[in-house]
Design a protein around this motif. Sequence first.
Motif, PDB file in Angstrom:
ATOM      1  N   LEU A 280      55.627  96.094  41.679  1.00  0.00           N
ATOM      2  CA  LEU A 280      54.967  96.838  40.142  1.00  0.00           C
ATOM      3  C   LEU A 280      54.831  98.807  40.065  1.00  0.00           C
ATOM      4  CD1 LEU A 280      53.518  95.764  37.676  1.00  0.00           C
ATOM      5  CD2 LEU A 280      51.638  95.771  39.535  1.00  0.00           C
ATOM      6  N   MET A 281      55.214  99.340  38.680  1.00  0.00           N
ATOM      7  CA  MET A 281      54.986 100.396  38.837  1.00  0.00           C
ATOM      8  C   MET A 281      53.821 100.643  38.091  1.00  0.00           C
ATOM      9  SD  MET A 281      58.896 101.493  38.581  1.00  0.00           S
ATOM     10  CE  MET A 281      58.921 103.534  38.388  1.00  0.00           C
ATOM     11  N   PHE A 282      53.427  99.785  37.180  1.00  0.00           N
ATOM     12  CA  PHE A 282      52.961 100.195  35.840  1.00  0.00           C
ATOM     13  C   PHE A 282      52.612  98.811  34.330  1.00  0.00           C
ATOM     14  CE2 PHE A 282      52.931 104.756  36.114  1.00  0.00           C
ATOM     15  CZ  PHE A 282      54.083 105.544  36.081  1.00  0.00           C
ATOM     16  N   VAL A 283      51.283  99.040  34.268  1.00  0.00           N
ATOM     17  CA  VAL A 283      50.745  97.393  33.731  1.00  0.00           C
ATOM     18  C   VAL A 283      50.377  98.225  32.343  1.00  0.00           C
ATOM     19  CG1 VAL A 283      50.294  96.123  33.585  1.00  0.00           C
ATOM     20  CG2 VAL A 283      50.463  95.838  35.308  1.00  0.00           C
ATOM     21  N   TYR A 284      50.622  97.747  31.079  1.00  0.00           N
ATOM     22  CA  TYR A 284      50.219  97.890  29.887  1.00  0.00           C
ATOM     23  C   TYR A 284      49.639  97.235  29.460  1.00  0.00           C
ATOM     24  CZ  TYR A 284      51.650 102.936  28.867  1.00  0.00           C
ATOM     25  OH  TYR A 284      51.796 104.324  28.918  1.00  0.00           O
ATOM     26  N   SER A 285      47.942  97.282  29.128  1.00  0.00           N
ATOM     27  CA  SER A 285      47.630  95.570  28.353  1.00  0.00           C
ATOM     28  C   SER A 285      47.116  95.981  27.544  1.00  0.00           C
ATOM     29  CB  SER A 285      46.876  95.103  29.298  1.00  0.00           C
ATOM     30  OG  SER A 285      46.097  94.437  28.728  1.00  0.00           O
ATOM     31  N   TYR A 286      47.725  95.731  25.311  1.00  0.00           N
ATOM     32  CA  TYR A 286      47.178  96.084  24.496  1.00  0.00           C
ATOM     33  C   TYR A 286      47.556  97.091  24.357  1.00  0.00           C
ATOM     34  CZ  TYR A 286      44.766  91.501  24.171  1.00  0.00           C
ATOM     35  OH  TYR A 286      44.609  90.559  23.747  1.00  0.00           O
ATOM     36  N   GLU A 287      48.304  97.991  24.695  1.00  0.00           N
ATOM     37  CA  GLU A 287      49.148  99.186  24.217  1.00  0.00           C
ATOM     38  C   GLU A 287      48.365 100.667  25.474  1.00  0.00           C
ATOM     39  OE1 GLU A 287      49.537 100.383  20.094  1.00  0.00           O
ATOM     40  OE2 GLU A 287      49.304  98.019  20.213  1.00  0.00           O
ATOM     41  N   LYS A 288      47.326  99.824  26.061  1.00  0.00           N
ATOM     42  CA  LYS A 288      46.147 100.766  26.781  1.00  0.00           C
ATOM     43  C   LYS A 288      47.012 100.457  28.105  1.00  0.00           C
ATOM     44  CE  LYS A 288      42.255 101.369  24.365  1.00  0.00           C
ATOM     45  NZ  LYS A 288      42.895 102.460  23.426  1.00  0.00           N
ATOM     46  N   LEU A 289      47.277 101.943  29.507  1.00  0.00           N
ATOM     47  CA  LEU A 289      47.529 101.693  31.217  1.00  0.00           C
ATOM     48  C   LEU A 289      46.518 101.288  31.364  1.00  0.00           C
ATOM     49  CD1 LEU A 289      50.076 102.395  32.692  1.00  0.00           C
ATOM     50  CD2 LEU A 289      48.683 104.995  32.759  1.00  0.00           C
ATOM     51  N   SER A 290      47.031  99.753  32.206  1.00  0.00           N
ATOM     52  CA  SER A 290      45.781  99.263  32.936  1.00  0.00           C
ATOM     53  C   SER A 290      46.326  99.718  34.073  1.00  0.00           C
ATOM     54  CB  SER A 290      45.918  98.365  32.771  1.00  0.00           C
ATOM     55  OG  SER A 290      47.041  97.367  32.461  1.00  0.00           O
ATOM     56  N   ILE A 291      47.202 100.211  34.636  1.00  0.00           N
ATOM     57  CA  ILE A 291      47.436 100.187  36.146  1.00  0.00           C
ATOM     58  C   ILE A 291      48.644 100.972  36.761  1.00  0.00           C
ATOM     59  CG2 ILE A 291      48.691  98.793  38.395  1.00  0.00           C
ATOM     60  CD1 ILE A 291      47.690  96.302  37.689  1.00  0.00           C
ATOM     61  N   ASN A 292      48.278 101.651  37.006  1.00  0.00           N
ATOM     62  CA  ASN A 292      49.433 102.884  37.597  1.00  0.00           C
ATOM     63  C   ASN A 292      49.323 102.567  38.998  1.00  0.00           C
ATOM     64  OD1 ASN A 292      51.087 105.148  39.415  1.00  0.00           O
ATOM     65  ND2 ASN A 292      50.099 106.653  37.000  1.00  0.00           N
ATOM     66  N   GLU A 293      50.353 102.286  39.692  1.00  0.00           N
ATOM     67  CA  GLU A 293      50.511 102.098  40.877  1.00  0.00           C
ATOM     68  C   GLU A 293      50.733 103.256  42.047  1.00  0.00           C
ATOM     69  OE1 GLU A 293      50.275  98.382  42.877  1.00  0.00           O
ATOM     70  OE2 GLU A 293      49.052  98.754  41.942  1.00  0.00           O
ATOM     71  N   SER A 294      49.871 103.850  41.556  1.00  0.00           N
ATOM     72  CA  SER A 294      50.021 105.643  42.527  1.00  0.00           C
ATOM     73  C   SER A 294      51.819 105.404  42.556  1.00  0.00           C
ATOM     74  CB  SER A 294      49.777 105.527  44.283  1.00  0.00           C
ATOM     75  OG  SER A 294      48.695 104.689  44.520  1.00  0.00           O
ATOM     76  N   VAL A 295      52.227 106.199  41.307  1.00  0.00           N
ATOM     77  CA  VAL A 295      53.600 106.180  41.120  1.00  0.00           C
ATOM     78  C   VAL A 295      53.745 107.606  40.787  1.00  0.00           C
ATOM     79  CG1 VAL A 295      55.924 105.412  39.720  1.00  0.00           C
ATOM     80  CG2 VAL A 295      54.114 103.738  40.189  1.00  0.00           C
ATOM     81  N   PRO A 296      54.625 108.572  41.273  1.00  0.00           N
ATOM     82  CA  PRO A 296      55.067 109.253  41.850  1.00  0.00           C
ATOM     83  C   PRO A 296      55.086 109.810  39.996  1.00  0.00           C
ATOM     84  CG  PRO A 296      56.542 108.982  43.405  1.00  0.00           C
ATOM     85  CD  PRO A 296      55.730 107.598  42.396  1.00  0.00           C
ATOM     86  N   SER A 297      54.367 111.001  39.928  1.00  0.00           N
ATOM     87  CA  SER A 297      54.459 111.305  38.264  1.00  0.00           C
ATOM     88  C   SER A 297      55.328 111.695  37.751  1.00  0.00           C
ATOM     89  CB  SER A 297      53.339 113.096  38.401  1.00  0.00           C
ATOM     90  OG  SER A 297      53.810 113.929  39.588  1.00  0.00           O
ATOM     91  N   ARG A 298      57.001 112.332  38.274  1.00  0.00           N
ATOM     92  CA  ARG A 298      58.455 112.390  37.874  1.00  0.00           C
ATOM     93  C   ARG A 298      58.592 110.819  36.743  1.00  0.00           C
ATOM     94  NH1 ARG A 298      58.909 111.903  43.784  1.00  0.00           N
ATOM     95  NH2 ARG A 298      59.824 110.038  44.399  1.00  0.00           N
TER      96      ARG A 298
END
Lengths: 113, 111
Positions: A45-63
């Motif tokens: 998992l990298m990212f989760v959006y819930s109702y169009e809002k970012l709810s999870i960022n699994e410490s993914v590099p900013s690139r």
Amino acid sequence: DTEVTQTPKHLVMGMTNKKSLKCEQHMGHRAMYWYKQKAKKPPELMFVYSYEKLSINESVPSRFSPECPNSSLLNLHLHALQPEDSALYLCASSQGERRYEQYFGPGTRLTVT
Amino acid sequence: SQQGEEDPQALSIQEGENATMNCSYKTSINNLQWYRQNSGRGLVHLILIRSNEREKHSGRLRVTLDTSKKSSSLLITASRAADTASYFCATAAFLAQKLVFGQGTRLTINP
């Protein structure tokens, strides 16, 4: 329509390029996901959006920069990637987070040269 | 930490035989899901079993869940060449906001 579409199917980019991956679903799902998958490994998992809002960022590099313009679309903007970022990038959606089954797109095969 | 661990890592059987894959996990879960992935493609959801369920069927698939042992099994009966794929279990823990996938079992059906 129970399909999640992803474009492009294949992408080759240099380390100085900027590119974007796109994902679309028309199932009315409120959660959307980006996963990265290396060969013979499970999706990470990298990212989760819930109702169009970012709810999870699994410490993914900013690139890697996600964007959810509306409830049907999910983008992943790529900039200054490294060769180790080469992988299959999967988008998924679900009715809600966590408790629901996820519907996956076919993926984008990314190669960074 | 990884929730689901699968066993075996790889399984090769003859067409028509049954295939059984196992998944173990570590914490309390809301549900457990099984997915199939054909080579280089997206995952396909197969079946979801809730923590208060013990067994579930879908066509040739049978899933069991033993919450006391924190384990699940996926049985594919009368296997076909088209069943050749990787199979992943994924757990939805009560306190987490995401699915966590196991390492997967690579199933090969030989004609």
